[in-house]
Structures are given as C-alpha cells and as structure tokens.
Design a protein around this motif. Structure first.
Motif, PDB file in Angstrom:
ATOM      1  N   LYS A 181       0.837  -1.202   0.000  1.00 54.46           N
ATOM      2  CA  LYS A 181       0.000   0.000   0.000  1.00 54.46           C
ATOM      3  C   LYS A 181       0.870   1.250   0.000  1.00 54.46           C
ATOM      4  N   ALA A 182       1.917   1.265   0.838  1.00 57.34           N
ATOM      5  CA  ALA A 182       2.828   2.406   0.868  1.00 57.34           C
ATOM      6  C   ALA A 182       3.547   2.560  -0.466  1.00 57.34           C
ATOM      7  N   TYR A 183       3.908   1.446  -1.070  1.00 50.59           N
ATOM      8  CA  TYR A 183       4.620   1.445  -2.342  1.00 50.59           C
ATOM      9  C   TYR A 183       3.780   2.097  -3.443  1.00 50.59           C
ATOM     10  N   PHE A 184       2.512   1.684  -3.538  1.00 52.91           N
ATOM     11  CA  PHE A 184       1.659   2.234  -4.588  1.00 52.91           C
ATOM     12  C   PHE A 184       1.277   3.683  -4.296  1.00 52.91           C
ATOM     13  N   GLU A 185       1.085   4.046  -3.031  1.00 56.53           N
ATOM     14  CA  GLU A 185       0.780   5.439  -2.688  1.00 56.53           C
ATOM     15  C   GLU A 185       1.949   6.343  -3.061  1.00 56.53           C
ATOM     16  N   PHE A 186       3.168   5.848  -2.864  1.00 52.96           N
ATOM     17  CA  PHE A 186       4.362   6.607  -3.224  1.00 52.96           C
ATOM     18  C   PHE A 186       4.391   6.878  -4.733  1.00 52.96           C
ATOM     19  N   GLN A 215      -8.076  -3.514  -3.655  1.00 54.38           N
ATOM     20  CA  GLN A 215      -7.870  -4.556  -2.649  1.00 54.38           C
ATOM     21  C   GLN A 215      -7.097  -4.030  -1.442  1.00 54.38           C
ATOM     22  N   LEU A 216      -6.119  -3.174  -1.695  1.00 56.37           N
ATOM     23  CA  LEU A 216      -5.288  -2.629  -0.623  1.00 56.37           C
ATOM     24  C   LEU A 216      -5.924  -1.422   0.057  1.00 56.37           C
ATOM     25  N   GLY A 217      -7.022  -0.903  -0.504  1.00 52.59           N
ATOM     26  CA  GLY A 217      -7.680   0.258   0.089  1.00 52.59           C
ATOM     27  C   GLY A 217      -6.945   1.556  -0.182  1.00 52.59           C
ATOM     28  N   VAL A 218      -6.250   1.645  -1.324  1.00 44.74           N
ATOM     29  CA  VAL A 218      -5.508   2.850  -1.672  1.00 44.74           C
ATOM     30  C   VAL A 218      -6.471   3.912  -2.188  1.00 44.74           C
ATOM     31  N   ASP A 219      -6.320   5.137  -1.697  1.00 42.95           N
ATOM     32  CA  ASP A 219      -7.141   6.256  -2.131  1.00 42.95           C
ATOM     33  C   ASP A 219      -6.638   6.720  -3.499  1.00 42.95           C
ATOM     34  N   LEU A 220      -7.423   6.473  -4.578  1.00 44.76           N
ATOM     35  CA  LEU A 220      -6.978   6.790  -5.923  1.00 44.76           C
ATOM     36  C   LEU A 220      -6.913   8.293  -6.177  1.00 44.76           C
ATOM     37  N   GLY A 221      -7.595   9.079  -5.352  1.00 44.81           N
ATOM     38  CA  GLY A 221      -7.548  10.530  -5.541  1.00 44.81           C
ATOM     39  C   GLY A 221      -6.399  11.193  -4.823  1.00 44.81           C
ATOM     40  N   ARG A 222      -5.674  10.414  -4.022  1.00 45.02           N
ATOM     41  CA  ARG A 222      -4.609  11.000  -3.211  1.00 45.02           C
ATOM     42  C   ARG A 222      -3.483  11.550  -4.071  1.00 45.02           C
ATOM     43  N   GLY A 223      -3.085  10.784  -5.102  1.00 43.44           N
ATOM     44  CA  GLY A 223      -1.985  11.235  -5.946  1.00 43.44           C
ATOM     45  C   GLY A 223      -2.307  12.523  -6.678  1.00 43.44           C
TER      46      GLY A 223
END
Length: 226
Positions: A181-186, A215-223
């Motif tokens: 999750k941290a990897y994809f958010e980065f 699946q990981l619950g990553v916020d797609l709008g964050r980036g």
C-alpha cells in the motif's frame, strides 16, 4: 495537472479521450462541434486543445484559423482525423496547429503528443518571465537536492512522499500488504495520480493495477491531490 479541451463529434472518441486524460490527472472539457468549442474557449483558458478536423458545422481547420485570426490561439492545438490528407495537415500546421494525430489514435501516441504539447505551453508561458528576470546561478557549493525515497525498514521519513517504517512484528501477509500500500501510494503521488505511468513504473497491467489498489484500500484521488 492541465486544463484540456477535447473537440470531436464522435461520442465514443470523446469519452475515450476524456477517460484517458482524466486518468493522467488532467481536467477535461468536452465539445461535440465547433459551436460548443467556441463557447468553451470563450469561457475558459486551456493549456491544450485536441481538435477533430471533420465536424458537421465547422471543420477543425476553419475553427483553428478563426482562433488564430481572433488572437485566441494561445494554447497548443493537436489536430485529429482519420481521413485528412497531407495537404490538410500541412495547412493546419501553417495556421498554427502544434501537431497532428491520425485516427485511430493509439494510447502511446496520444500521451506523447499531449506531453509534448503541454511542455511547449509551459515553455511559452515561462519565456516572458525568464526574459524579465533571469534566475541567479546557484553557488558552486550548493547542496544537492535529493529525491525523497521510502525507508521502509529504517522507520525514518526522508521527504513528503516517504512513509514511516512498518511494524515487522506482524504476520507476513499483513506486513506485505502494508508495504504494498505504501509502495503504490508513493508511486501515485510521484506520478501525479497517473494510472498509466504508475502501471508502467510498477510493471502491472492497468486492470490488474486497479484491482490491486482497491484490494489494498488505496485512495486513488490522493496522488492527484498531492
């Protein structure tokens, strides 16, 4: 990242280009003919325009010439057509078109043309500022600015896109999910929310990438917000 106007009388093409450009983090307005394009241009300032040549009311080349003579061709315009001749493309370029895309438009050619057009627009607007005041040269001993990185194991934050260390005293699956999750958010933050570039960087197909992020619950709008 940029305000883009897409002008095309085909609904499918408008929807497709809008989806791709939105995924790249851009704000997109749509027009299905020259009349709507005129109204959009009169009400907004755009960083780039994707303009179809063959339209039912006024063709794209005529609209381009109208903008040029009216002094409102202040942004790069990329012409699009599946039936244009070389003479038409040359005429559009002579009037002021930035480039030309032949339909069907591939994703790679579209993104490359948009990237080059936005770079030209940025350089055009930066030129007057640079002429007025040239930036001072950095001192010879100026410190090197380092790109932030993830220090997943040290627990030390090195920049705005880095993440604190993970609790390794956990089951492997939980620890792995936390890292992913941290990897994809980065990568989302670094690429400005562009799913296409994140897919290229991480080596995943976009469909798989979307599924993984959900699946990981990553916020797609964050980036995009970053």
């Amino acid at each position: 990242m940029a305000n883009i106007l897409v002008v095309d009388d085909e609904l499918g093409i408008r929807d497709l280009l809008s989806e791709i450009l939105n995924d790249e983090g851009h704000s997109v307005d749509l027009a299905e003919n020259a009349t709507q394009a005129r109204a959009a241009r009169a009400g907004s300032s755009y960083d780039l325009v994707l303009l179809d040549i063959w339209m039912p009311d006024t063709d794209g080349v005529s609209l381009l010439k109208e903008w040029a003579t009216g002094g409102v061709l202040t942004m790069p315009v990329i012409m699009m057509s599946g039936h244009a001749t070389i003479d038409t493309a040359v005429e559009a370029t002579r009037i002021g078109a930035f480039s030309f895309l032949e339909k069907p438009i591939t994703l790679q050619k579209l993104l490359k043309a948009v990237e080059q057009g936005l770079a030209r627009n940025a350089a055009h607007h930066a030129a007057p500022v640079a002429a007025v005041q040239a930036p001072a040269a950095a001192p010879a001993d100026a410190p090197f600015t380092q790109v932030p990185v993830i220090t997943a194991l040290s627990g030390v934050e090195t920049g705005p896109h880095s993440h604190q260390g993970f609790d390794l005293d956990r089951p492997l699956r939980e620890a792995r999910d936390g890292f992913e999750k941290a990897y994809f958010e980065f990568h989302l933050a670094r690429e400005g929310g562009s799913m296409t570039r994140v897919a290229e960087k991480t080596g995943l197909e976009r469909t798989h990438l979307y599924r993984k992020l959900r699946q990981l619950g990553v916020d797609l709008g964050r980036g995009k917000r970053a």
